[in-house]
Design an enzyme around this catalytic site. Structure first.
Site, PDB file in Angstrom:
ATOM      1  N   LYS A  35       9.928 -23.653  25.795  1.00 26.63           N
ATOM      2  CA  LYS A  35      10.813 -22.165  25.466  1.00 26.63           C
ATOM      3  C   LYS A  35       9.711 -21.025  25.714  1.00 26.63           C
ATOM      4  O   LYS A  35       8.672 -21.349  25.266  1.00 26.63           O
ATOM      5  CB  LYS A  35      11.233 -22.252  24.172  1.00 26.63           C
ATOM      6  CG  LYS A  35      12.367 -23.413  24.071  1.00 26.63           C
ATOM      7  CD  LYS A  35      12.876 -23.255  22.645  1.00 26.63           C
ATOM      8  CE  LYS A  35      13.520 -21.972  22.289  1.00 26.63           C
ATOM      9  NZ  LYS A  35      14.160 -21.808  21.025  1.00 26.63           N
ATOM     10  N   ARG A  60      23.359 -16.566  25.391  1.00 29.59           N
ATOM     11  CA  ARG A  60      22.790 -15.441  25.022  1.00 29.59           C
ATOM     12  C   ARG A  60      21.870 -15.754  23.581  1.00 29.59           C
ATOM     13  O   ARG A  60      21.931 -15.232  22.727  1.00 29.59           O
ATOM     14  CB  ARG A  60      23.698 -14.254  24.554  1.00 29.59           C
ATOM     15  CG  ARG A  60      24.865 -14.979  23.638  1.00 29.59           C
ATOM     16  CD  ARG A  60      25.893 -13.708  23.355  1.00 29.59           C
ATOM     17  NE  ARG A  60      25.416 -12.606  22.832  1.00 29.59           N
ATOM     18  CZ  ARG A  60      25.186 -12.458  21.862  1.00 29.59           C
ATOM     19  NH1 ARG A  60      25.330 -13.258  20.581  1.00 29.59           N
ATOM     20  NH2 ARG A  60      24.752 -11.198  21.323  1.00 29.59           N
ATOM     21  N   GLY A  62      18.618 -15.465  23.362  1.00 31.91           N
ATOM     22  CA  GLY A  62      17.623 -14.298  22.929  1.00 31.91           C
ATOM     23  C   GLY A  62      16.396 -14.658  22.716  1.00 31.91           C
ATOM     24  O   GLY A  62      15.644 -13.831  21.892  1.00 31.91           O
ATOM     25  N   LEU A  63      15.733 -15.650  23.768  1.00 30.62           N
ATOM     26  CA  LEU A  63      14.400 -16.099  23.213  1.00 30.62           C
ATOM     27  C   LEU A  63      13.933 -16.473  21.826  1.00 30.62           C
ATOM     28  O   LEU A  63      13.032 -16.189  21.321  1.00 30.62           O
ATOM     29  CB  LEU A  63      13.495 -14.896  24.062  1.00 30.62           C
ATOM     30  CG  LEU A  63      13.675 -14.500  25.465  1.00 30.62           C
ATOM     31  CD1 LEU A  63      12.403 -13.239  25.679  1.00 30.62           C
ATOM     32  CD2 LEU A  63      13.567 -15.795  26.446  1.00 30.62           C
ATOM     33  N   ASN A 114       7.692 -15.232  32.124  1.00 27.72           N
ATOM     34  CA  ASN A 114       9.311 -15.068  32.348  1.00 27.72           C
ATOM     35  C   ASN A 114       9.397 -13.236  32.426  1.00 27.72           C
ATOM     36  O   ASN A 114       9.260 -12.669  31.430  1.00 27.72           O
ATOM     37  CB  ASN A 114      10.134 -15.364  31.164  1.00 27.72           C
ATOM     38  CG  ASN A 114      11.530 -15.250  31.196  1.00 27.72           C
ATOM     39  OD1 ASN A 114      12.036 -14.744  31.994  1.00 27.72           O
ATOM     40  ND2 ASN A 114      12.250 -15.796  30.188  1.00 27.72           N
ATOM     41  N   CYS A 117      14.459 -12.717  31.746  1.00 24.46           N
ATOM     42  CA  CYS A 117      15.488 -13.136  30.844  1.00 24.46           C
ATOM     43  C   CYS A 117      16.645 -11.834  30.811  1.00 24.46           C
ATOM     44  O   CYS A 117      16.014 -10.687  30.328  1.00 24.46           O
ATOM     45  CB  CYS A 117      14.649 -13.277  29.156  1.00 24.46           C
ATOM     46  SG  CYS A 117      16.142 -13.414  28.011  1.00 24.46           S
ATOM     47  N   LYS A 153       8.705 -16.085  36.673  1.00 22.34           N
ATOM     48  CA  LYS A 153      10.040 -16.519  36.909  1.00 22.34           C
ATOM     49  C   LYS A 153      10.664 -15.405  37.011  1.00 22.34           C
ATOM     50  O   LYS A 153      10.817 -14.343  36.230  1.00 22.34           O
ATOM     51  CB  LYS A 153      10.271 -17.271  35.618  1.00 22.34           C
ATOM     52  CG  LYS A 153      11.995 -17.784  35.658  1.00 22.34           C
ATOM     53  CD  LYS A 153      12.334 -18.422  34.214  1.00 22.34           C
ATOM     54  CE  LYS A 153      13.394 -19.025  34.432  1.00 22.34           C
ATOM     55  NZ  LYS A 153      13.488 -19.693  33.225  1.00 22.34           N
ATOM     56  N   GLY A 227      21.787 -24.436  39.283  1.00 25.35           N
ATOM     57  CA  GLY A 227      22.666 -25.271  39.819  1.00 25.35           C
ATOM     58  C   GLY A 227      22.479 -26.638  40.054  1.00 25.35           C
ATOM     59  O   GLY A 227      23.400 -27.181  40.776  1.00 25.35           O
ATOM     60  N   SER A 249      20.841 -26.500  32.576  1.00 30.01           N
ATOM     61  CA  SER A 249      21.901 -26.451  31.928  1.00 30.01           C
ATOM     62  C   SER A 249      22.462 -27.878  32.217  1.00 30.01           C
ATOM     63  O   SER A 249      23.518 -28.295  31.490  1.00 30.01           O
ATOM     64  CB  SER A 249      22.878 -25.313  32.243  1.00 30.01           C
ATOM     65  OG  SER A 249      23.130 -25.285  33.572  1.00 30.01           O
TER      66      SER A 249
END
Length: 270
Positions: A35, A60, A62-63, A114, A117, A153, A227, A249
């Site tokens: 994370k 969402r 939110g880190l 990152n 985000c 990223k 995806g 995901s």
């Protein structure tokens, strides 16, 4: 070059701090991107934090994270190579996070920053808006972590991925993760959920991004993200030049897909 066997990683966010590894045979996973960690702890956004449609997931979060000081004091121990993910709310915080992280950098095979985000007010994708300052930041982070394999990223908002890739390369970074989620909106009955869109609907965009970047900058190490839900998806990303396949995901839908894709990648990379 970063060698991961198989060339498959669990992506930052869905991978958490390795919780899903309890459900997966470790030999089919090349690494995990943890994370995103920021300088200060973040509680994340209020619920609802996730929703889904026929071909997408929207989040969402939110880190949410414990902050860099707590992170380095209580490092996770995983049975596979770890890649850190670092972020910040400002240019200065990115540097502060990197300085604190430096003391444990040798525990990680690579570091992903990152820059994309969509679920925070500051930092995230807003960082790349100022091209000159972002370029300076990339070079400063390279100086702070001279021995680390650095990966940026990025998403498709705020900058063309080809432009971002060139800036990353010119700053002396080794890799890029393509692509992060895209800002989206989902109705849950009468509730509007604004968040980052991922899932199968993102694949054509991610394929195009990987294709364009590898065509122009073949020396850049590319983690394909967006995806990947099947072996066929992994084949397509490899065909456009991906060095590593990232799964995000899809973990929520079926952790078993990691083993299926991992087995395939072990066969084709022998």
């Amino acid at each position: 070059m970063l060698e991961l066997t198989p060339p498959l990683v669990l992506l930052s966010g869905p991978a958490g701090f390795g919780e899903y590894l309890k459900l997966i045979d470790h030999k089919y996973v090349g690494g995990a991107i943890l994370k995103t960690i920021t300088f200060h702890p973040k509680e994340g956004n209020p619920t609802p934090r996730m929703a889904d449609g026929d071909f997408y997931v929207i989040n969402r979060i939110g880190l949410e994270n414990p902050g860099i000081h707590r992170f380095v004091e209580d490092l996770p121990e995983l049975p596979i190579p770890m890649i850190a993910s670092l972020g910040g709310d400002s240019f200065e915080e990115y540097l502060e996070v990197a300085h604190v992280f430096k003391k444990v950098a040798d525990r990680f095979c690579a570091v992903e920053f990152n820059f994309s985000c969509p679920n925070v007010k500051e930092g995230g994708l807003s960082i790349v808006r100022n091209r000159e300052r972002w370029s300076d930041l990339l070079r400063e982070l390279r100086r702070v972590l001279p021995e680390s394999f650095l990966i940026a990223k990025v998403g498709i908002e705020g900058i063309f991925v080809e432009e971002a890739a060139e800036m990353v390369k010119d700053a002396g970074w080794e890799g890029i993760t393509l692509v992060n989620t895209v800002r989206g909106l989902h109705f849950e009955k009468d509730t509007v959920i604004l968040g980052g869109l991922s899932g199968p609907i993102l694949k054509p965009i991610a394929l195009r991004a990987v294709y364009e970047v590898k065509r122009r900058f073949p020396e850049l190490f590319v983690i394909a993200s967006g995806g990947v839900y099947s072996v066929e998806d992994a084949k397509e990303f490899l065909s456009v030049g991906a060095d590593v396949i990232g799964i995000g995901s899809a973990l929520f839908k079926d952790p078993g897909i990691v083993e299926e894709i991992g087995k395939y990648l072990m066969e084709v990379r022998r």
